[in-house]
Scaffold this active site. Structure first.
Site, PDB file in Angstrom:
ATOM      1  N   ASP A  30       0.845  -1.192   0.000  1.00  0.00           N
ATOM      2  CA  ASP A  30       0.000   0.000   0.000  1.00  0.00           C
ATOM      3  C   ASP A  30       0.884   1.247   0.000  1.00  0.00           C
ATOM      4  O   ASP A  30       1.878   1.327   0.724  1.00  0.00           O
ATOM      5  CB  ASP A  30      -0.929  -0.009   1.222  1.00  0.00           C
ATOM      6  CG  ASP A  30      -2.083   0.969   1.070  1.00  0.00           C
ATOM      7  OD1 ASP A  30      -3.233   0.510   0.938  1.00  0.00           O
ATOM      8  OD2 ASP A  30      -1.825   2.196   1.079  1.00  0.00           O
ATOM      9  N   ILE A  31       0.498   2.232  -0.785  1.00  0.00           N
ATOM     10  CA  ILE A  31       1.293   3.458  -0.927  1.00  0.00           C
ATOM     11  C   ILE A  31       1.223   4.331   0.333  1.00  0.00           C
ATOM     12  O   ILE A  31       2.092   5.179   0.555  1.00  0.00           O
ATOM     13  CB  ILE A  31       0.812   4.235  -2.179  1.00  0.00           C
ATOM     14  CG1 ILE A  31       1.890   5.149  -2.714  1.00  0.00           C
ATOM     15  CG2 ILE A  31      -0.480   4.997  -1.903  1.00  0.00           C
ATOM     16  CD1 ILE A  31       1.559   5.738  -4.095  1.00  0.00           C
ATOM     17  N   GLY A  92     -15.760   2.771   3.842  1.00  0.00           N
ATOM     18  CA  GLY A  92     -14.420   3.356   3.755  1.00  0.00           C
ATOM     19  C   GLY A  92     -13.691   3.027   2.469  1.00  0.00           C
ATOM     20  O   GLY A  92     -12.489   3.266   2.353  1.00  0.00           O
ATOM     21  N   GLN A  93     -14.408   2.479   1.474  1.00  0.00           N
ATOM     22  CA  GLN A  93     -13.742   2.134   0.222  1.00  0.00           C
ATOM     23  C   GLN A  93     -13.463   3.386  -0.590  1.00  0.00           C
ATOM     24  O   GLN A  93     -14.336   4.245  -0.754  1.00  0.00           O
ATOM     25  CB  GLN A  93     -14.614   1.169  -0.595  1.00  0.00           C
ATOM     26  CG  GLN A  93     -13.913   0.644  -1.843  1.00  0.00           C
ATOM     27  CD  GLN A  93     -14.686  -0.467  -2.539  1.00  0.00           C
ATOM     28  OE1 GLN A  93     -15.809  -0.812  -2.141  1.00  0.00           O
ATOM     29  NE2 GLN A  93     -14.086  -1.030  -3.574  1.00  0.00           N
ATOM     30  N   HIS A  99     -10.340  -5.303  -3.243  1.00  0.00           N
ATOM     31  CA  HIS A  99      -9.009  -5.586  -2.687  1.00  0.00           C
ATOM     32  C   HIS A  99      -9.128  -6.006  -1.233  1.00  0.00           C
ATOM     33  O   HIS A  99     -10.009  -5.554  -0.513  1.00  0.00           O
ATOM     34  CB  HIS A  99      -8.082  -4.377  -2.818  1.00  0.00           C
ATOM     35  CG  HIS A  99      -8.656  -3.088  -2.318  1.00  0.00           C
ATOM     36  ND1 HIS A  99      -9.590  -2.358  -3.036  1.00  0.00           N
ATOM     37  CD2 HIS A  99      -8.465  -2.408  -1.166  1.00  0.00           C
ATOM     38  CE1 HIS A  99      -9.920  -1.281  -2.348  1.00  0.00           C
ATOM     39  NE2 HIS A  99      -9.268  -1.284  -1.205  1.00  0.00           N
TER      40      HIS A  99
HETATM   41  P1  AMP Z   1      -9.770   1.387   0.296  1.00  0.00           P
HETATM   42  O1  AMP Z   1      -9.896   2.678   1.066  1.00  0.00           O
HETATM   43  O2  AMP Z   1     -10.150   0.158   1.059  1.00  0.00           O
HETATM   44  O3  AMP Z   1     -10.458   1.495  -1.055  1.00  0.00           O
HETATM   45  O4  AMP Z   1      -8.227   1.190   0.045  1.00  0.00           O
HETATM   46  C1  AMP Z   1      -7.541   1.742  -1.031  1.00  0.00           C
HETATM   47  C2  AMP Z   1      -6.081   1.675  -0.687  1.00  0.00           C
HETATM   48  O5  AMP Z   1      -5.342   1.833  -1.871  1.00  0.00           O
HETATM   49  C3  AMP Z   1      -5.609   2.751   0.288  1.00  0.00           C
HETATM   50  O6  AMP Z   1      -5.070   2.150   1.445  1.00  0.00           O
HETATM   51  C4  AMP Z   1      -4.565   3.523  -0.518  1.00  0.00           C
HETATM   52  O7  AMP Z   1      -3.479   3.951   0.261  1.00  0.00           O
HETATM   53  C5  AMP Z   1      -4.150   2.484  -1.550  1.00  0.00           C
HETATM   54  N1  AMP Z   1      -3.604   3.032  -2.784  1.00  0.00           N
HETATM   55  C6  AMP Z   1      -4.129   4.018  -3.550  1.00  0.00           C
HETATM   56  N2  AMP Z   1      -3.355   4.231  -4.629  1.00  0.00           N
HETATM   57  C7  AMP Z   1      -2.321   3.336  -4.533  1.00  0.00           C
HETATM   58  C8  AMP Z   1      -1.174   3.064  -5.344  1.00  0.00           C
HETATM   59  N3  AMP Z   1      -0.924   3.739  -6.477  1.00  0.00           N
HETATM   60  N4  AMP Z   1      -0.328   2.099  -4.938  1.00  0.00           N
HETATM   61  C9  AMP Z   1      -0.576   1.410  -3.801  1.00  0.00           C
HETATM   62  N5  AMP Z   1      -1.625   1.620  -3.003  1.00  0.00           N
HETATM   63  C10 AMP Z   1      -2.488   2.579  -3.364  1.00  0.00           C
END
Ligand code: AMP
Length: 113
Positions: A30-31, A92-93, A99
């Site tokens: 995760d970023i 919270g998505q 994922h």
């Molecule tokens: P959610 O809030 O459950 O939809 O989670 C989305 C997740 O994606 C968050 O934890 C973000 O930090 C992560 N995210 C968004 N863009 C990226 C990216 N380019 N690379 C890795 N993680 C990402």
């Protein structure tokens, strides 16, 4: 067909720190990590959210969960870890490509925020 940042990662249009890949799923860091280990496991098929998964996805969903377990072992989370699937806005998505979050490397609290 909806595309997301995860679709771009699958197609290698943007970089990611990939920790596992096979024909059906991809796992990457995760970023914006919320724990010392924070990895996302995604199906390559762009199912927007768990609510949109169907009976035909049964094998894929099982594979997603078993992959999460394998990735947790690879990340040396033998003391424990948490899996999270955020579904929909109130869940919270933020990225609408299904994922599983793997969170570990610190004790988790309950209830979650
Ligand atoms: P959610 O809030 O459950 O939809 O989670 C989305 C997740 O994606 C968050 O934890 C973000 O930090 C992560 N995210 C968004 N863009 C990226 C990216 N380019 N690379 C890795 N993680 C990402």
């Amino acid at each position: 067909m909806s595309d997301t940042v995860f679709g771009k990662i699958i197609r290698r249009e943007i970089p990611a720190d990939i920790v596992y890949e096979d024909d059906a799923v991809l796992a990457f860091k995760d970023i914006n990590p919320q724990a010392p280990v924070h990895v996302l496991v995604i199906p390559k098929e762009p199912i927007p959210k768990l609510d949109e998964a169907a009976q035909k996805h049964q094998q894929l969903l099982g594979h997603l969960l078993l992959t999460a377990k394998e990735v947790a072992a690879k990340m040396e989370l033998e003391r424990g870890y948490r899996l999270v699937i955020n579904n929909g806005d109130e869940g919270g998505q933020t990225v609408y490509h299904l994922h599983v979050h793997i969170l570990g490397g610190r004790p988790m609290t309950w209830p979650p925020g």
